[in-house]
Design a protein around this motif. Structure first.
Motif: not given
Lengths: 126, 172
Positions: A114-118, B74-87, B101-107
């Motif tokens: 969804r994010d990639i499409a957006a 703390a690492a879990a919180d940091r991971d969540t924050r980094a993912r939210e910032a990326l999104a 796209i490469r990052f999400y595919a790998e993830d």
């Protein structure tokens, strides 16, 4: 001179007119469009075969199995194709985003697609 | 103080640099005409946070104590924050979009392997061109000029000017 009847302006005008036609031809040549259409058709046929399926009806079961095989074949064929145009790539991203949102909504994959499409939509038309 | 003293000359040089500074600082962005896509940095942060979280979980698997739990939390919180910032970010370049796209595919391969979403992301990532090798950023002309001027001013302040002139002579 042979080119004399064609002024520079008329040649530029002709090129401008030809641009969209050539682009459309290039898009049609991208094999991913046909593969996406085939996958969509197969998906629709499978959904139709599965709706109100009477599992005791052998004929219906046979049709549903055939539709499932066709759907699987179409998806495998699509997976092997790399888009050759930007428009093809966009259409493929959109297809996967819609498909996964339907198959497994709210999963990591669905949200990522969804994010990639957006992001692609935000970049404007190709 | 004599108007030609080393301090006065150095002061004039400093003033010249100070007055030119806004132009020098603004120039790289305007001259380059493009800014780096912030998605790359956000992806790096998300990768770092993911690795730190994985390491913290590994430690937690071995050392089951309060400190390890706190570190993992703390690492879990940091991971969540980094993912939210990326999104929350949208790539501004094609390279940035491909990197995302490469990052999400790998993830997805790590988090949810063999799921339809993971496979779809893998298909998209496989169709992308090879990423360009990371290039070391060349300093802009303004940045290089700023360095040269700073060095010259520093030399003028220390030596009274002759070495600075000599350095400029060598540069051009």
């Amino acid at each position: 001179m042979i080119l004399a009847p064609f002024s520079r302006r008329s040649l530029i005008g002709a090129a401008a007119l030809l641009g969209p036609v050539l682009r459309a031809t290039a898009n049609e040549a991208d094999p991913v469009f046909a593969a996406i259409s085939a996958a969509r058709r197969a998906g629709t046929a499978l959904t139709a075969a599965l709706s109100n399926l009477d599992e005791n009806d052998e004929a219906q079961n046979g049709r549903a199995n055939a539709a499932a095989d066709a759907d699987s074949d179409a998806r495998n064929a699509l997976a092997k194709i790399t888009p050759t145009t930007e428009a093809g790539f966009r259409t493929l991203v959109r297809f996967h985003a819609e498909d996964i949102a339907f198959l497994e909504p709210d999963t990591f994959g669905a949200l990522a697609l969804r994010d990639i499409a957006a992001a692609l939509e935000a970049r404007g038309p190709s | 103080m004599s108007p030609n003293s080393a301090i006065t000359v150095a002061d004039m040089g400093r003033r010249a640099v100070q007055s030119a500074m806004p132009v020098l600082l603004a120039a790289p962005v305007e001259a380059a005409g493009r800014t780096p896509d912030p998605i790359h940095e956000a992806i790096e942060r998300a990768q770092d946070a993911r690795e730190a979280y994985a390491t913290a979980l590994d430690v937690l698997g071995v050392e089951r104590n309060k400190a390890a739990v706190l570190v993992a939390s703390a690492a879990a919180d940091r991971d969540t924050r980094a993912r939210e910032a990326l999104a929350a970010l949208r790539p501004t370049t094609r390279d940035g979009l491909h990197a995302l796209i490469r990052f999400y595919a790998e993830d997805a391969q790590a988090l949810d392997p063999n799921s339809p979403g993971s496979e779809a992301l893998q298909i998209l990532a496989n169709g992308l061109p090879e990423p360009a090798p990371a290039r070391r950023r060349t300093p802009s002309l303004a940045s290089r000029l700023f360095t040269i001027i700073s060095e010259c001013v520093a030399l003028a302040m220390m030596t009274g000017g002759s070495a600075a002139v000599s350095r400029l002579h060598h540069l051009f």
